[in-house]
Design a protein around this motif. Structure first.
Motif, PDB file in Angstrom:
ATOM      1  N   GLU A 272       0.747  -1.414   0.069  1.00 52.06           N
ATOM      2  CA  GLU A 272       0.104  -0.059   0.003  1.00 52.06           C
ATOM      3  C   GLU A 272       0.848   1.266  -0.028  1.00 52.06           C
ATOM      4  N   LEU A 273       0.701   2.119  -1.073  1.00 53.40           N
ATOM      5  CA  LEU A 273       1.357   3.421  -1.128  1.00 53.40           C
ATOM      6  C   LEU A 273       0.526   4.633  -0.599  1.00 53.40           C
ATOM      7  N   LEU A 274       0.807   4.905   0.574  1.00 61.84           N
ATOM      8  CA  LEU A 274       0.248   6.271   0.940  1.00 61.84           C
ATOM      9  C   LEU A 274       0.718   7.411   0.218  1.00 61.84           C
ATOM     10  N   LEU A 275       0.159   7.995  -0.488  1.00 67.41           N
ATOM     11  CA  LEU A 275       0.703   9.479  -1.168  1.00 67.41           C
ATOM     12  C   LEU A 275       0.168  10.409  -0.485  1.00 67.41           C
ATOM     13  N   VAL A 276       1.026  11.346   0.155  1.00 67.54           N
ATOM     14  CA  VAL A 276       0.458  12.286   0.856  1.00 67.54           C
ATOM     15  C   VAL A 276       0.517  13.656   0.050  1.00 67.54           C
ATOM     16  N   CYS A 277      -0.636  14.211   0.139  1.00 67.18           N
ATOM     17  CA  CYS A 277      -0.767  15.518  -0.669  1.00 67.18           C
ATOM     18  C   CYS A 277      -1.379  16.415   0.351  1.00 67.18           C
ATOM     19  N   SER A 278      -1.404  17.761  -0.109  1.00 67.49           N
ATOM     20  CA  SER A 278      -1.936  18.808   0.914  1.00 67.49           C
ATOM     21  C   SER A 278      -2.661  20.095  -0.102  1.00 67.49           C
ATOM     22  N   LEU A 279      -3.288  20.860   0.513  1.00 69.04           N
ATOM     23  CA  LEU A 279      -4.123  21.677  -0.234  1.00 69.04           C
ATOM     24  C   LEU A 279      -3.306  22.955  -0.677  1.00 69.04           C
ATOM     25  N   ASP A 280      -1.913  22.427  -1.403  1.00 70.57           N
ATOM     26  CA  ASP A 280      -1.485  23.820  -2.223  1.00 70.57           C
ATOM     27  C   ASP A 280      -1.017  23.282  -3.485  1.00 70.57           C
ATOM     28  N   VAL A 281      -1.011  24.413  -4.344  1.00 67.70           N
ATOM     29  CA  VAL A 281      -0.858  24.032  -5.704  1.00 67.70           C
ATOM     30  C   VAL A 281       0.541  23.525  -6.093  1.00 67.70           C
ATOM     31  N   PRO A 282       1.691  24.041  -5.321  1.00 73.97           N
ATOM     32  CA  PRO A 282       3.070  23.029  -6.059  1.00 73.97           C
ATOM     33  C   PRO A 282       2.987  21.751  -5.526  1.00 73.97           C
ATOM     34  N   THR A 283       2.407  21.560  -4.602  1.00 76.95           N
ATOM     35  CA  THR A 283       2.342  20.155  -3.976  1.00 76.95           C
ATOM     36  C   THR A 283       1.379  19.270  -4.966  1.00 76.95           C
ATOM     37  N   LEU A 284       0.330  19.963  -5.317  1.00 77.38           N
ATOM     38  CA  LEU A 284      -0.769  19.007  -6.278  1.00 77.38           C
ATOM     39  C   LEU A 284       0.019  18.909  -7.659  1.00 77.38           C
ATOM     40  N   ARG A 303      -3.072   0.155  -5.378  1.00 81.18           N
ATOM     41  CA  ARG A 303      -2.146   0.123  -4.290  1.00 81.18           C
ATOM     42  C   ARG A 303      -2.120   1.516  -3.853  1.00 81.18           C
ATOM     43  N   ILE A 304      -2.574   2.591  -4.580  1.00 78.53           N
ATOM     44  CA  ILE A 304      -2.205   3.745  -4.109  1.00 78.53           C
ATOM     45  C   ILE A 304      -3.290   4.284  -3.294  1.00 78.53           C
ATOM     46  N   ARG A 305      -3.178   5.023  -2.221  1.00 78.80           N
ATOM     47  CA  ARG A 305      -4.028   5.554  -1.241  1.00 78.80           C
ATOM     48  C   ARG A 305      -3.764   7.092  -1.264  1.00 78.80           C
ATOM     49  N   VAL A 306      -4.528   8.042  -1.640  1.00 76.98           N
ATOM     50  CA  VAL A 306      -4.179   9.409  -1.304  1.00 76.98           C
ATOM     51  C   VAL A 306      -4.591   9.858  -0.211  1.00 76.98           C
TER      52      VAL A 306
END
Ligand SMILES: Nc1ncnc2c1ncn2[C@@H]1O[C@H](COP(=O)(O)OP(=O)(O)OP(=O)(O)O)[C@@H](O)[C@H]1O
Ligand SMILES: [Mg+2]
Length: 390
Positions: A272-284, A303-306
């Protein structure tokens, strides 16, 4: 987990193209890619989450060099396909690291059977004992500071807290890992010492290099000095993960924001791959690029979980905008919570130091979603005593 067997084809021999076409039509078989020489397929061999490699050879002797190249990248079962006179090859293959040799022409059904047999057999240790298979959960983000380490440490602490799961936290942010410091641990031994220890890397040895945290989790921290990172090679890391998998129920891997060699070796074994993102444009933007890279590496999308961290921040962007930009659903939301920096500075994971906090509850929910059956089992074990009490 799906029933599709993901295979990669390398090499060439008479009849191999026909076999490839037939396999492409076979239900339950997915040809992830192919390359005439194994080295040309190194990225997929490492990161493609394969179940099996078929290597075709027209030589009448064992293609030892090609086998070694494939083995540099992956440990999945390897089937040799040959055509014509192959008696010497069959003899040599007995002692080689291959599951089977198939001679063409062969019925497609027989080849599919051999693939199934090689991939379904329980994995065995060198001693021949069937071993336990822990789950590898990798926490990744292509951007620094998104909350990977906070999430990895707290998730590992939750999973080990009830004492039901043997949990290892593996810090693969090899240059600047801070998983240990977030747990308030000053490690004496690190992954660097483990992979450079003399002799075979086995579960007993691993136990000598991990440090226990009061939550019950074991941690194998990042090297103490950034310059030691490059000595943790992909081959050694691959072996480390295999050893950890045989010992632990859950292995949580914290990472750095790069697709370097060790990360590819880890992806190859990630459940399982936890792909961490946040509410900002460069991260997205970077998470979108990372999804593209994962696709190129043939990493299975299932296998990807955001994970959307700081999901409740009022920053002019909503979850549905994230989902529209990434074209994937957010699986877990983690709120922004003052409990997090407070706990980081105390060196005590929030799930232990502030279990009632919104952040801790979100990580508990994540753990429960990941291990639902075990939660049900534990509840079932508790039920009779509740009934007696009532
Ligand atoms: N949900 C949250 N609420 C409040 N603060 C948070 C949250 N998640 C992370 N933080 C803060 O952000 C900081 C960075 O988090 P963290 O170190 O986990 O990121 P990272 O992705 O591991 O960074 P790096 O790429 O540098 O390793 C932490 O010190 C933490 O205090
Ligand atoms: Mg980190």
């Amino acid at each position: 987990m799906s029933d599709t067997t993901r295979i990669y084809l390398t090499g060439t021999c008479e009849g191999f193209d026909k076999l490839r076409e037939a396999l492409a039509q076979s239900p339950g078989i997915e040809i992830v890619g192919s390359s005439e020489h194994p080295s040309a397929g190194s990225a997929v061999l490492q990161g493609g989450h394969l179940d099996c490699v078929l290597h075709a050879t027209s030589a009448s002797t064992l293609p030892a060099h090609e086998i070694a190249t494939i083995r540099d990248h992956t440990r999945v079962p390897l089937l040799l396909i040959a055509s014509g006179e192959a008696s010497s090859l069959l003899e040599d293959a007995l002692g080689a690291d291959v599951s089977d040799v198939l001679l063409l022409p062969a019925l497609t059904e027989n080849v599919v059977f051999a693939i199934r047999k090689a991939t379904r057999a329980p994995r065995r240790t060198a001693a021949g004992v069937a071993r336990k298979e822990g789950r590898i959960i990798t926490v990744f983000s292509p951007k620094g500071g998104t909350g990977k380490t906070v999430i990895a440490t707290n998730l590992a602490a939750v999973l080990s807290k009830a004492g039901d799961r043997r949990t290892l936290l593996l810090d693969l942010d090899l240059q600047f890992g801070d998983a240990a410091i977030m747990l308030g641990i000053e490690p004496e031994k690190t992954i660097f010492d483990f992979v450079n220890a003399p002799g075979e890397l086995d579960p007993d040895k691993l136990a000598g290099y991990t440090t226990k945290h009061k939550s019950g989790l074991d941690i194998l921290p990042a090297p103490l000095r950034p310059e030691d990172a490059e000595l943790v090679t992909e081959a050694k890391l691959g072996r480390l993960i295999e050893v950890a998998r045989a010992t632990y129920d859950a292995i949580i891997v914290d990472t750095s924001p790069f697709f370097h060699g060790p990360m590819l070796a880890t992806l190859d074994r990630t459940d399982e791959l936890l792909l961490v993102c946040s509410l900002d444009v460069p991260t997205l933007k970077n998470v979108r690029l990372a999804l593209g890279t994962l696709e190129m590496l043939s990493f299975p999308p299932a296998r990807i979980r955001v994970v959307l961290n700081r999901a409740n921040s009022k920053v002019g962007m909503k979850q549905r905008e994230v989902e529209a930009a990434l074209e994937v659903k957010v699986n877990y939301e983690v709120p922004s919570d003052r409990a997090v920096p407070l706990s980081v500075n105390k060196g005590a994971p929030a799930v232990l130091s502030d279990p009632g906090s919104d952040f801790a509850r979100s990580i508990e929910a994540m753990a429960k979603a990941m291990f639902p059956k075990e939660e049900a089992k534990r509840a079932a074990r508790l039920r009779p005593s509740f009934a007696r009490a009532g």
